[in-house]
Design an enzyme around this catalytic site. Sequence first.
Site, PDB file in Angstrom:
ATOM      1  N   CYS A   2      19.104  40.319  38.835  1.00 18.24           N
ATOM      2  CA  CYS A   2      19.917  39.628  39.837  1.00 18.24           C
ATOM      3  C   CYS A   2      20.692  40.642  40.696  1.00 18.24           C
ATOM      4  O   CYS A   2      20.849  41.815  40.326  1.00 18.24           O
ATOM      5  CB  CYS A   2      20.844  38.601  39.187  1.00 18.24           C
ATOM      6  SG  CYS A   2      22.439  39.230  38.660  1.00 18.24           S
ATOM      7  N   CYS A   5      23.593  42.409  39.017  1.00 14.03           N
ATOM      8  CA  CYS A   5      23.129  43.424  38.060  1.00 14.03           C
ATOM      9  C   CYS A   5      22.727  44.688  38.815  1.00 14.03           C
ATOM     10  O   CYS A   5      22.970  45.805  38.333  1.00 14.03           O
ATOM     11  CB  CYS A   5      21.962  42.886  37.230  1.00 14.03           C
ATOM     12  SG  CYS A   5      22.473  41.763  35.908  1.00 14.03           S
ATOM     13  N   ASP A  28      34.140  41.103  48.252  1.00 16.25           N
ATOM     14  CA  ASP A  28      33.098  40.170  48.665  1.00 16.25           C
ATOM     15  C   ASP A  28      32.604  40.573  50.058  1.00 16.25           C
ATOM     16  O   ASP A  28      33.391  40.913  50.938  1.00 16.25           O
ATOM     17  CB  ASP A  28      33.655  38.732  48.684  1.00 16.25           C
ATOM     18  CG  ASP A  28      32.552  37.694  48.784  1.00 16.25           C
ATOM     19  OD1 ASP A  28      32.369  36.949  47.805  1.00 16.25           O
ATOM     20  OD2 ASP A  28      31.862  37.630  49.832  1.00 16.25           O
ATOM     21  N   HIS A  44      24.872  40.767  31.990  1.00 16.42           N
ATOM     22  CA  HIS A  44      24.510  39.538  32.699  1.00 16.42           C
ATOM     23  C   HIS A  44      24.835  38.282  31.885  1.00 16.42           C
ATOM     24  O   HIS A  44      24.432  38.148  30.733  1.00 16.42           O
ATOM     25  CB  HIS A  44      23.016  39.524  33.053  1.00 16.42           C
ATOM     26  CG  HIS A  44      22.639  38.328  33.873  1.00 16.42           C
ATOM     27  ND1 HIS A  44      22.673  38.334  35.248  1.00 16.42           N
ATOM     28  CD2 HIS A  44      22.303  37.066  33.517  1.00 16.42           C
ATOM     29  CE1 HIS A  44      22.351  37.134  35.699  1.00 16.42           C
ATOM     30  NE2 HIS A  44      22.123  36.349  34.665  1.00 16.42           N
ATOM     31  N   ASN A  82      32.485  29.436  40.604  1.00 12.67           N
ATOM     32  CA  ASN A  82      31.580  28.330  40.917  1.00 12.67           C
ATOM     33  C   ASN A  82      30.492  28.276  39.852  1.00 12.67           C
ATOM     34  O   ASN A  82      29.994  29.315  39.417  1.00 12.67           O
ATOM     35  CB  ASN A  82      30.960  28.535  42.302  1.00 12.67           C
ATOM     36  CG  ASN A  82      32.014  28.500  43.396  1.00 12.67           C
ATOM     37  OD1 ASN A  82      32.985  27.764  43.302  1.00 12.67           O
ATOM     38  ND2 ASN A  82      31.834  29.302  44.428  1.00 12.67           N
ATOM     39  N   HIS A  93      25.139  35.042  38.410  1.00 11.33           N
ATOM     40  CA  HIS A  93      25.736  36.046  37.504  1.00 11.33           C
ATOM     41  C   HIS A  93      27.224  35.740  37.548  1.00 11.33           C
ATOM     42  O   HIS A  93      27.824  35.750  38.642  1.00 11.33           O
ATOM     43  CB  HIS A  93      25.423  37.452  38.036  1.00 11.33           C
ATOM     44  CG  HIS A  93      25.962  38.588  37.200  1.00 11.33           C
ATOM     45  ND1 HIS A  93      25.164  39.655  36.801  1.00 11.33           N
ATOM     46  CD2 HIS A  93      27.207  38.851  36.728  1.00 11.33           C
ATOM     47  CE1 HIS A  93      25.890  40.509  36.101  1.00 11.33           C
ATOM     48  NE2 HIS A  93      27.141  40.044  36.047  1.00 11.33           N
ATOM     49  N   HIS A  95      30.875  35.298  38.110  1.00 13.44           N
ATOM     50  CA  HIS A  95      31.837  36.053  38.928  1.00 13.44           C
ATOM     51  C   HIS A  95      33.049  35.196  39.194  1.00 13.44           C
ATOM     52  O   HIS A  95      32.940  33.992  39.389  1.00 13.44           O
ATOM     53  CB  HIS A  95      31.207  36.537  40.235  1.00 13.44           C
ATOM     54  CG  HIS A  95      30.516  35.473  41.033  1.00 13.44           C
ATOM     55  ND1 HIS A  95      29.277  34.986  40.694  1.00 13.44           N
ATOM     56  CD2 HIS A  95      30.898  34.798  42.142  1.00 13.44           C
ATOM     57  CE1 HIS A  95      28.917  34.058  41.563  1.00 13.44           C
ATOM     58  NE2 HIS A  95      29.882  33.911  42.445  1.00 13.44           N
TER      59      HIS A  95
HETATM   60  P1  AMP Z   1      29.070  31.973  44.753  1.00 10.20           P
HETATM   61  O1  AMP Z   1      28.763  30.957  45.821  1.00 10.20           O
HETATM   62  O2  AMP Z   1      30.263  31.597  43.930  1.00 10.20           O
HETATM   63  O3  AMP Z   1      27.857  32.292  43.915  1.00 10.20           O
HETATM   64  O4  AMP Z   1      29.521  33.281  45.529  1.00 10.20           O
HETATM   65  C1  AMP Z   1      28.706  34.387  45.716  1.00 10.20           C
HETATM   66  C2  AMP Z   1      29.508  35.369  46.531  1.00 10.20           C
HETATM   67  O5  AMP Z   1      28.858  36.604  46.489  1.00 10.20           O
HETATM   68  C3  AMP Z   1      29.672  34.966  47.995  1.00 10.20           C
HETATM   69  O6  AMP Z   1      31.071  34.880  48.305  1.00 10.20           O
HETATM   70  C4  AMP Z   1      28.997  36.107  48.745  1.00 10.20           C
HETATM   71  O7  AMP Z   1      29.639  36.433  49.949  1.00 10.20           O
HETATM   72  C5  AMP Z   1      29.063  37.233  47.734  1.00 10.20           C
HETATM   73  N1  AMP Z   1      28.032  38.248  47.858  1.00 10.20           N
HETATM   74  C6  AMP Z   1      26.682  38.073  47.926  1.00 10.20           C
HETATM   75  N2  AMP Z   1      26.062  39.257  47.990  1.00 10.20           N
HETATM   76  C7  AMP Z   1      27.019  40.197  47.937  1.00 10.20           C
HETATM   77  C8  AMP Z   1      27.006  41.631  47.949  1.00 10.20           C
HETATM   78  N3  AMP Z   1      25.867  42.332  48.032  1.00 10.20           N
HETATM   79  N4  AMP Z   1      28.182  42.294  47.904  1.00 10.20           N
HETATM   80  C9  AMP Z   1      29.345  41.607  47.812  1.00 10.20           C
HETATM   81  N5  AMP Z   1      29.427  40.267  47.788  1.00 10.20           N
HETATM   82  C10 AMP Z   1      28.275  39.566  47.842  1.00 10.20           C
END
Ligand code: AMP
Length: 118
Positions: A2, A5, A28, A44, A82, A93, A95
Amino acid sequence: MCIFCKIVKKELPSNVILENDKFLAFHDINPKAPIHILAIPKAHVNSFDEVSSETMAGMTDFIQEVVKVVKIQKAGYRLVTNIGENGAQEVPHLHFHVLGGAKLRWDHISDADPKGHF
Ligand code: AMP
């Protein structure tokens, strides 16, 4: 593997705020507040739904440290995780979104009628 990861393994870049052997915090890429950090376990886990209480205990200490590093502890902040489709989870993953740096709104979580369920 993912996307988070890959960030843990430094195969993808990230703007790291704090890191230890078990957890990582980075900005983010698409911030929804002046401060928008993601705190993740390095190992993970798909989501909060599957995380152990032991990992969550470490995550609690780690996030409390992160908010001190970025100096939002006193002013306040929001923690969001979420879970799954209805939770609008995009990255599978675990967060925690750490949101702050300004007064946050709390008035538009869903387009569905909030009084429509019971
Ligand atoms: P969620 O909808 O809770 O799964 O949030 C995923 C978050 O990951 C979103 O706020 C994205 O903007 C953030 N995101 C996705 N790819 C990256 C990345 N490469 N670096 C930093 N944040 C990311």
